[in-house]
Write a protein that holds these residues in place. Structure first.
Motif, PDB file in Angstrom:
ATOM      1  N   ILE A 251     143.816 -36.522  85.224  1.00  0.00           N
ATOM      2  CA  ILE A 251     142.438 -36.871  85.615  1.00  0.00           C
ATOM      3  C   ILE A 251     141.720 -35.658  86.178  1.00  0.00           C
ATOM      4  N   GLN A 252     142.437 -34.876  86.983  1.00  0.00           N
ATOM      5  CA  GLN A 252     141.839 -33.684  87.565  1.00  0.00           C
ATOM      6  C   GLN A 252     141.469 -32.682  86.479  1.00  0.00           C
ATOM      7  N   LYS A 253     142.355 -32.511  85.488  1.00  0.00           N
ATOM      8  CA  LYS A 253     142.065 -31.604  84.381  1.00  0.00           C
ATOM      9  C   LYS A 253     140.825 -32.063  83.611  1.00  0.00           C
ATOM     10  N   VAL A 254     140.783 -33.384  83.347  1.00  0.00           N
ATOM     11  CA  VAL A 254     139.636 -33.929  82.622  1.00  0.00           C
ATOM     12  C   VAL A 254     138.354 -33.724  83.415  1.00  0.00           C
ATOM     13  N   LYS A 255     138.397 -33.946  84.726  1.00  0.00           N
ATOM     14  CA  LYS A 255     137.219 -33.766  85.575  1.00  0.00           C
ATOM     15  C   LYS A 255     136.761 -32.301  85.562  1.00  0.00           C
ATOM     16  N   VAL A 256     137.742 -31.381  85.676  1.00  0.00           N
ATOM     17  CA  VAL A 256     137.400 -29.964  85.662  1.00  0.00           C
ATOM     18  C   VAL A 256     136.764 -29.584  84.324  1.00  0.00           C
ATOM     19  N   GLN A 257     137.375 -30.047  83.223  1.00  0.00           N
ATOM     20  CA  GLN A 257     136.834 -29.753  81.896  1.00  0.00           C
ATOM     21  C   GLN A 257     135.450 -30.385  81.714  1.00  0.00           C
ATOM     22  N   TYR A 258     135.293 -31.611  82.220  1.00  0.00           N
ATOM     23  CA  TYR A 258     133.995 -32.305  82.136  1.00  0.00           C
ATOM     24  C   TYR A 258     132.924 -31.530  82.901  1.00  0.00           C
ATOM     25  N   ASP A 259     133.292 -31.070  84.127  1.00  0.00           N
ATOM     26  CA  ASP A 259     132.335 -30.293  84.914  1.00  0.00           C
ATOM     27  C   ASP A 259     131.944 -29.014  84.188  1.00  0.00           C
ATOM     28  N   LYS A 260     132.957 -28.361  83.551  1.00  0.00           N
ATOM     29  CA  LYS A 260     132.654 -27.152  82.790  1.00  0.00           C
ATOM     30  C   LYS A 260     131.715 -27.457  81.628  1.00  0.00           C
ATOM     31  N   ASP A 261     132.001 -28.528  80.883  1.00  0.00           N
ATOM     32  CA  ASP A 261     131.159 -28.889  79.735  1.00  0.00           C
ATOM     33  C   ASP A 261     129.744 -29.222  80.170  1.00  0.00           C
ATOM     34  N   VAL A 262     129.649 -29.995  81.273  1.00  0.00           N
ATOM     35  CA  VAL A 262     128.319 -30.355  81.781  1.00  0.00           C
ATOM     36  C   VAL A 262     127.566 -29.114  82.225  1.00  0.00           C
ATOM     37  N   SER A 263     128.281 -28.192  82.881  1.00  0.00           N
ATOM     38  CA  SER A 263     127.632 -26.954  83.335  1.00  0.00           C
ATOM     39  C   SER A 263     127.125 -26.134  82.149  1.00  0.00           C
ATOM     40  N   VAL A 264     127.943 -26.030  81.081  1.00  0.00           N
ATOM     41  CA  VAL A 264     127.536 -25.273  79.894  1.00  0.00           C
ATOM     42  C   VAL A 264     126.327 -25.923  79.239  1.00  0.00           C
ATOM     43  N   ILE A 265     126.399 -27.267  79.070  1.00  0.00           N
ATOM     44  CA  ILE A 265     125.280 -27.988  78.443  1.00  0.00           C
ATOM     45  C   ILE A 265     124.022 -27.841  79.285  1.00  0.00           C
ATOM     46  N   LYS A 266     124.177 -27.940  80.602  1.00  0.00           N
ATOM     47  CA  LYS A 266     123.026 -27.809  81.495  1.00  0.00           C
ATOM     48  C   LYS A 266     122.412 -26.417  81.376  1.00  0.00           C
ATOM     49  N   SER A 267     123.270 -25.389  81.317  1.00  0.00           N
ATOM     50  CA  SER A 267     122.771 -24.024  81.180  1.00  0.00           C
ATOM     51  C   SER A 267     122.016 -23.854  79.865  1.00  0.00           C
ATOM     52  N   LYS A 268     122.592 -24.399  78.774  1.00  0.00           N
ATOM     53  CA  LYS A 268     121.930 -24.300  77.478  1.00  0.00           C
ATOM     54  C   LYS A 268     120.602 -25.035  77.481  1.00  0.00           C
ATOM     55  N   MET A 269     120.580 -26.238  78.071  1.00  0.00           N
ATOM     56  CA  MET A 269     119.337 -27.018  78.110  1.00  0.00           C
ATOM     57  C   MET A 269     118.276 -26.314  78.946  1.00  0.00           C
ATOM     58  N   GLU A 270     118.683 -25.718  80.075  1.00  0.00           N
ATOM     59  CA  GLU A 270     117.723 -24.998  80.907  1.00  0.00           C
ATOM     60  C   GLU A 270     117.180 -23.778  80.165  1.00  0.00           C
ATOM     61  N   ALA A 271     118.089 -23.051  79.464  1.00  0.00           N
ATOM     62  CA  ALA A 271     117.624 -21.898  78.692  1.00  0.00           C
ATOM     63  C   ALA A 271     116.671 -22.321  77.585  1.00  0.00           C
ATOM     64  N   ARG A 272     117.014 -23.427  76.903  1.00  0.00           N
ATOM     65  CA  ARG A 272     116.143 -23.922  75.842  1.00  0.00           C
ATOM     66  C   ARG A 272     114.798 -24.383  76.401  1.00  0.00           C
ATOM     67  N   TYR A 273     114.844 -25.018  77.564  1.00  0.00           N
ATOM     68  CA  TYR A 273     113.603 -25.470  78.205  1.00  0.00           C
ATOM     69  C   TYR A 273     112.726 -24.271  78.568  1.00  0.00           C
TER      70      TYR A 273
ATOM     71  N   ASP B  91     112.793 -21.315  77.160  1.00  0.00           N
ATOM     72  CA  ASP B  91     112.277 -20.737  75.916  1.00  0.00           C
ATOM     73  C   ASP B  91     111.121 -21.558  75.370  1.00  0.00           C
ATOM     74  N   THR B  92     111.310 -22.888  75.392  1.00  0.00           N
ATOM     75  CA  THR B  92     110.241 -23.767  74.889  1.00  0.00           C
ATOM     76  C   THR B  92     108.989 -23.648  75.733  1.00  0.00           C
ATOM     77  N   LEU B  93     109.172 -23.586  77.058  1.00  0.00           N
ATOM     78  CA  LEU B  93     108.027 -23.458  77.957  1.00  0.00           C
ATOM     79  C   LEU B  93     107.311 -22.136  77.725  1.00  0.00           C
ATOM     80  N   THR B  94     108.111 -21.068  77.529  1.00  0.00           N
ATOM     81  CA  THR B  94     107.504 -19.759  77.270  1.00  0.00           C
ATOM     82  C   THR B  94     106.709 -19.775  75.964  1.00  0.00           C
ATOM     83  N   GLU B  95     107.316 -20.358  74.903  1.00  0.00           N
ATOM     84  CA  GLU B  95     106.623 -20.445  73.621  1.00  0.00           C
ATOM     85  C   GLU B  95     105.356 -21.280  73.724  1.00  0.00           C
TER      86      GLU B  95
END
Length: 273
Positions: free
Chosen positions: A55-77, A79-83
């Motif tokens: 469970i701890q491994k899954v939580k750590v991996q989930y947090d990593k995935d969420v962090s990566v997705i959040k970073s990508k979404m913020e970067a995309r946002y 970029d979109t805002l700049t455009e």
């Protein structure tokens, strides 16, 4: 072979005999229950520990995935805002350019209209001067008769010129209606303009008056349209009507000039001579 009806001593018996029942039989039964319970507890502890690790491994991996997705979404946002901001800035710049261009067209149209009005006033003054001169000639006897003859000879030219202007007025009304129409194709209007230019080039009267350049000026500058509910085609256009009045004065003035030139050139002789 073991007798199933008489198992060995390790098979737990509730009671082995009268003397042993109170002494050691109960302890054997308790030990027999304790062993599987300890095994079950150990199994549960090991299973719980492994499950928690998983469970701890899954939580750590989930947090990593969420962090990566959040970073990508913020970067995309970002970029979109700049455009979007860049696009808005470009649209605002284009709008300002168009506004300046329209303002320039309006100022040029006003200036051109004022120039035509001044030209029309000048022609009216020249016509009045010619009328005064004509009256003087009419009162002078032979010269008056010569002028009357010259004007009569130029009446046919004046009629042809007036008919040409009437035809041109109708064509201009239809052209301006096509320009203001929301459904009429642009190519159709361009074809109408092309035919009008060919007509004035081939017409001797129109060529003499120099209407080709005036028509091109109308096609380029006259963008006036009445409101969308307008049903009267003659309410469209602004510069074209100024030109039509100018042309009418021009042919009247030209008629008198042609008559005057005929007299001076000797083509018309007074009745007294």
């Amino acid at each position: 072979m073991n007798n199933l009806n008489d198992p060995p001593r390790w098979n737990i018996q509730p009671e082995q005999g009268g003397g042993e029942a109170g002494a050691g039989g109960g302890h054997q039964w308790n030990y027999a229950l304790l062993v599987p319970m300890l095994g079950l507890a150990a199994f549960r502890w090991i299973w719980t520990r492994d499950s928690q690790n998983e469970i701890q491994k899954v939580k750590v991996q989930y947090d990593k995935d969420v962090s990566v997705i959040k970073s990508k979404m913020e970067a995309r946002y970002r970029d979109t805002l700049t455009e979007s901001r860049r696009a808005v800035a470009m649209l605002e710049l284009e709008l300002e350019k168009e506004q300046q261009r329209v303002k320039g067209y309006q100022q040029a149209l006003v200036s051109h209209s004022q120039h035509l009005i001044q030209e029309r006033k000048k022609l009216e003054q020249e016509r009045e001067a010619l009328n005064d001169e004509k009256q003087k000639l009419v009162k002078s006897g032979a010269a008056g008769a010569a002028l009357r003859d010259a004007l009569e000879r130029e009446a046919e030219w004046h009629q042809r010129a007036s008919a040409t202007l009437r035809e041109l007025e109708g064509l201009l009304v239809e052209r301006q209606n096509a320009y203001c129409s929301l459904i009429q194709p642009r190519d159709q209007r361009l074809e109408m303009e092309k035919n009008m230019l060919l007509k004035v080039v081939k017409n001797p009267v129109a060529a003499e008056l120099g209407l080709e350049s005036d028509l091109q000026d109308i096609f380029k500058r006259d963008k006036h349209c009445a409101d969308l509910m307008n049903m009267d085609k003659r309410k469209n256009g602004s510069l074209m009507w100024v030109y039509l009045k100018y042309w009418q004065l021009q042919i009247t003035l030209q008629k008198h000039k042609r008559a005057e030139e005929a007299i001076f050139d000797g083509r018309i002789q007074g009745h007294g001579k």
